[in-house]
Design a protein around this motif. Sequence first.
Motif, PDB file in Angstrom:
ATOM      1  N   PHE A  67       0.837  -1.208   0.000  1.00 49.23           N
ATOM      2  CA  PHE A  67       0.000   0.000   0.000  1.00 49.23           C
ATOM      3  C   PHE A  67       0.869   1.253   0.000  1.00 49.23           C
ATOM      4  N   VAL A  70       2.484   1.932  -3.486  1.00 43.18           N
ATOM      5  CA  VAL A  70       1.522   2.430  -4.477  1.00 43.18           C
ATOM      6  C   VAL A  70       1.136   3.869  -4.158  1.00 43.18           C
ATOM      7  N   LEU A  71       0.929   4.155  -2.859  1.00 43.16           N
ATOM      8  CA  LEU A  71       0.545   5.506  -2.456  1.00 43.16           C
ATOM      9  C   LEU A  71       1.649   6.507  -2.772  1.00 43.16           C
ATOM     10  N   ILE A 108      -3.635  -3.721  -6.585  1.00 46.21           N
ATOM     11  CA  ILE A 108      -3.720  -2.426  -5.879  1.00 46.21           C
ATOM     12  C   ILE A 108      -3.510  -1.327  -6.902  1.00 46.21           C
ATOM     13  N   ARG A 109      -4.465  -0.427  -7.025  1.00 44.83           N
ATOM     14  CA  ARG A 109      -4.420   0.619  -8.056  1.00 44.83           C
ATOM     15  C   ARG A 109      -4.697   1.997  -7.446  1.00 44.83           C
ATOM     16  N   PRO A 110      -3.908   3.009  -7.853  1.00 43.80           N
ATOM     17  CA  PRO A 110      -4.260   4.390  -7.477  1.00 43.80           C
ATOM     18  C   PRO A 110      -5.383   4.875  -8.391  1.00 43.80           C
ATOM     19  N   VAL A 118      -2.072  10.942  -4.489  1.00 37.69           N
ATOM     20  CA  VAL A 118      -3.112   9.933  -4.648  1.00 37.69           C
ATOM     21  C   VAL A 118      -4.170  10.150  -3.577  1.00 37.69           C
ATOM     22  N   LEU A 121      -7.111   4.622  -3.138  1.00 37.96           N
ATOM     23  CA  LEU A 121      -6.541   3.372  -3.645  1.00 37.96           C
ATOM     24  C   LEU A 121      -7.636   2.324  -3.744  1.00 37.96           C
ATOM     25  N   CYS A 123      -8.164  -1.741  -3.859  1.00 38.96           N
ATOM     26  CA  CYS A 123      -7.517  -3.022  -3.561  1.00 38.96           C
ATOM     27  C   CYS A 123      -8.533  -4.142  -3.798  1.00 38.96           C
TER      28      CYS A 123
END
Length: 523
Positions: A67, A70-71, A108-110, A118, A121, A123
């Motif tokens: 997390f 990605v963040l 996991i995508r922004p 961001v 997110l 998930c």
Amino acid sequence: MRNWLAYVTDLARERRTADLQDRFIQVLVKELKLRKGMLLVPSCDGRQLVCHASGESWSVTDFDTPFAHVLQNAVPKHLEAEEIVFWQSNRDFCQAIGELGFFEAVSIRPLIRHDKNVKLLLCLVGDSQALSALWHDEGFLQVVDVFQHQWSLLSDMEGEESNRRALKASLTDIEKQTRQQERAASLASTLIGDSGLMARLREQIANAASSQLSVLVQGETGSGKELVARAVHDLSPRQHQPFVPINCAAIPEHLLESELFGYEKGAFSGAVSDKEGLIAQANGGTLFLDEIGDMPMSLQAKLLRVLELGTFRPVGGSQERQSDFRLVSATHVQLLDKVKAGTFRQDLYYRLLQYPIHVPALAQRKEDVRQLSHHFITRFNQQHGTSIGELQPQTLDMLLHYSFPGNVRELKHLVEYACAQTRDGESIDRAAFSGRVGGAPPPARESISSAAFEHGMSNVSSVLNIDAASIADLKQALLDFEQCIIADRLSIFDGDKSKAAESLGIPHRTLTYKCRKLGIKAP
């Protein structure tokens, strides 16, 4: 082929971000048959990620979860079962996604980006192939675009609404503070003084008045406790209702109960009709119990019951009655010491102490002596039609070096005495106080016993300044002598009954009773 566009209208109808997020995840879980779906929102400081539904949070400061990566980097991650092994050190993350099956993955995508940060997110936990293909599905990407647009719009609207509420609350606080300051300033004409202590006292009174808490006013004798109690009532919502004062030390114990609770006809000898007590009279208003520390223990329990239940029973009565009053009490003694000594109930003490107010002694605010003196001189001139001038500088200096054991009441009596000694149109000099300030206090009279031993028992009559041979009524002679002693002692202490009683070695209540019986009025 999934018909993603069928969900666009549903998402566009949502008017709250929370509902929109729930609906979006429900759609994904249902259509993709996912094991889990979450939307993660960064906290204000960016140190936590919070799940939209459960409220669970994960720290993203140590980069021990995907997390955090990605963040920070705004780059999506697709993690197969074997890759999850690298993140097992973070127990919270592992518990969040659960144990992956052989064909499962975590995606996991922004989603929302603003100012390179961001804002959201996504998930998803489910079939690895379905998740990989999902982001190449044009229909799904359109649904995501609608979600992101609607989320941004609603988030901005909610932010504006939150700001409006915060602004309104801030304005309300400012208005409340302004009203409190105006209410406190309105007391300056009765609670006189520009010192910091008096300004703080007026603020406390204004705050206490706006509440419904019981107020306990504490301070030395003569400091103005009754003025404070009256001010609490006058600034409260009950200001147009009765203010009912009673001095618990001024009424004999056997009469105090009937004064407070009232009585019914036939309750005792002499009760020829019903009488409404002060508690009933204070209904809707304020009951002020002065010198609460002198209340008998037997009445303390009954008063506590009234405060807790709001009901009481008159002496000799069989029916409970109600009275909605606000209690303000005052004392010059340390009630906590009386609690420790077992002469005051602890439960009542803490019930009275809901909002304590301490009235400072005049010796603690000497800077107010000039203003107070001016006030008393002005009032003397108004009452007597005179034009006495102000205090001369050396006179004021003399007062500033005086300790004022009798506080504001003593200053008032001193100034009035000085005004009476000053010619109309002239200012007040030191001589006007005739040695009552700055010199030794007037000597207390010797006790009969010590004077008799000093002069010899045969000279007792000369010590008393009476003609023993002329006494025809011993009882009346003793009453006359007692009246003389008490009146003289009250004069010495400027009418302060507490100090006079202490100097005579008798309780305050006893002195008050004798004053009423003998018709003695304090100077």
